[in-house]
Design an enzyme around this catalytic site. Structure first.
Site, short mmCIF file in Angstrom:
data_model
loop_
_atom_site.label_atom_id
_atom_site.label_comp_id
_atom_site.label_asym_id
_atom_site.label_seq_id
_atom_site.Cartn_x
_atom_site.Cartn_y
_atom_site.Cartn_z
N CYS A 91 0.80 -1.23 0.00
CA CYS A 91 0.00 0.00 0.00
C CYS A 91 0.84 1.29 0.00
O CYS A 91 1.35 1.67 -1.05
CB CYS A 91 -0.98 -0.03 1.18
SG CYS A 91 -2.39 1.05 0.93
N ARG A 128 -12.94 5.75 -0.11
CA ARG A 128 -11.83 4.81 0.03
C ARG A 128 -12.21 3.47 -0.57
O ARG A 128 -13.38 3.07 -0.60
CB ARG A 128 -11.48 4.63 1.51
CG ARG A 128 -11.08 5.91 2.21
CD ARG A 128 -10.60 5.65 3.61
NE ARG A 128 -9.30 5.03 3.64
CZ ARG A 128 -8.14 5.69 3.50
NH1 ARG A 128 -8.15 6.99 3.33
NH2 ARG A 128 -7.00 5.05 3.54
N HIS A 195 -3.05 -5.55 3.04
CA HIS A 195 -2.40 -5.31 4.32
C HIS A 195 -2.38 -6.56 5.19
O HIS A 195 -3.08 -7.53 4.92
CB HIS A 195 -3.17 -4.24 5.10
CG HIS A 195 -2.78 -2.85 4.74
ND1 HIS A 195 -1.56 -2.33 5.09
CD2 HIS A 195 -3.43 -1.88 4.08
CE1 HIS A 195 -1.49 -1.09 4.66
NE2 HIS A 195 -2.60 -0.79 4.05
N1 GLN Z 1 -2.31 6.82 2.50
C1 GLN Z 1 -2.49 5.94 1.39
C2 GLN Z 1 -3.90 5.92 0.82
O1 GLN Z 1 -4.83 6.20 1.51
C3 GLN Z 1 -2.04 4.54 1.77
C4 GLN Z 1 -2.87 3.96 2.87
C5 GLN Z 1 -2.40 2.62 3.29
O2 GLN Z 1 -1.19 2.30 3.32
N2 GLN Z 1 -3.36 1.81 3.69
O3 GLN Z 1 -4.06 5.61 -0.34
#
Ligand code: GLN
Length: 240
Positions: A91, A128, A195
């Protein structure tokens, strides 16, 4: 001694990404390979080569904190990647391997530019990509489905002939909202949005990364290590 580098363990460790390091060392130990982990943080000077590199993800604020330091490690990373050694970037750290990350405040965070891709947050909305997910990984010979959890605002767009790591089950998952690509695959380097404990959930990924070691350990048959995984794959594969 198998040498593992963990990049930014304090800053980039969302949802237990560090579990991958714990499991990797445990697994190597099980197959008789001794390993050691070196934490590489901000301002750590790298003076040696490693067999495996791992880095996790983080919120925008921590990406802002690490990116300048990350840029100083570019040559080290390119050397490792081009030598066909395994590395995994999850990520936030995956995003920083590209040209830039345009975050939700519309700030442009420069990436290392090792790969020809960019990441940007959707304009005028904060939607998101979040949830449990799965994708198809073609490089494994004993199970193609990879499962995990993603939570990111950035949308990643691969340019040129870059290959995604896998094909996601839905357009609402993975790199962006327009194609089903998930992550990036180049040699033995993986970028992914998944993740947490990727390796323990997905021994097919571990098998791909450690193939050279397995070949050396001739008696190792991963199927006997993970009978429940093999059985579960048969169920998951029917979903595609
Ligand atoms: N900050 C980044 C995003 O929101 C990565 C987030 C993350 O590593 N989960 O895309």
């Amino acid at each position: 001694m198998y040498k593992i580098a963990h990049l930014y363990p304090k800053e980039l460790n969302l949802y237990g990404d560090k579990g991958n390091i714990l499991y990797l060392t445990y697994f190597l130990n099980q197959i008789g390979i001794k390993s050691e982990v070196t934490d590489i943080g901000l301002k750590t000077n790298i003076t040696e080569d490693f067999d495996f590199i791992f880095s996790g993800g983080g919120p925008d604020s921590l990406q802002n904190l690490v990116y300048k330091d990350f840029l100083t490690k570019k040559d080290f990373l390119i050397k490792h990647i081009e030598m066909n050694k395994p590395s995994v970037f999850v990520c936030g750290s995956f995003q920083l391997l590209g040209k830039y990350y345009l975050n939700s405040k519309n700030e442009k965070v420069p990436g290392l530019g090792i790969f020809n891709f960019y990441t940007q947050s959707p304009l005028n909305q904060n939607k998101r990509i979040v949830g449990n997910t799965y994708f198809k990984f073609k490089e494994s010979f004993f199970g193609n489905t990879v499962v995990g959890f993603e939570n990111h605002n950035g949308r990643t767009y691969l340019e040129d002939k870059l290959t995604p790591l896998g094909e996601s089950f839905s357009k609402d998952s993975g790199n962006n909202d327009f194609d089903k690509g998930e992550g990036l695959l180049y040699k033995k380097t993986l970028g992914t949005y998944l993740h947490g404990p990727l390796f323990v959930k997905n021994p097919n990924i571990l098998e791909f990364l450690l193939k050279d070691l397995f070949i050396r350990q001739k008696n190792l048959d991963l199927k006997t290590f993970y009978p429940e995984f093999v059985a579960h794959q048969n169920v998951l594969n029917k979903k595609f």
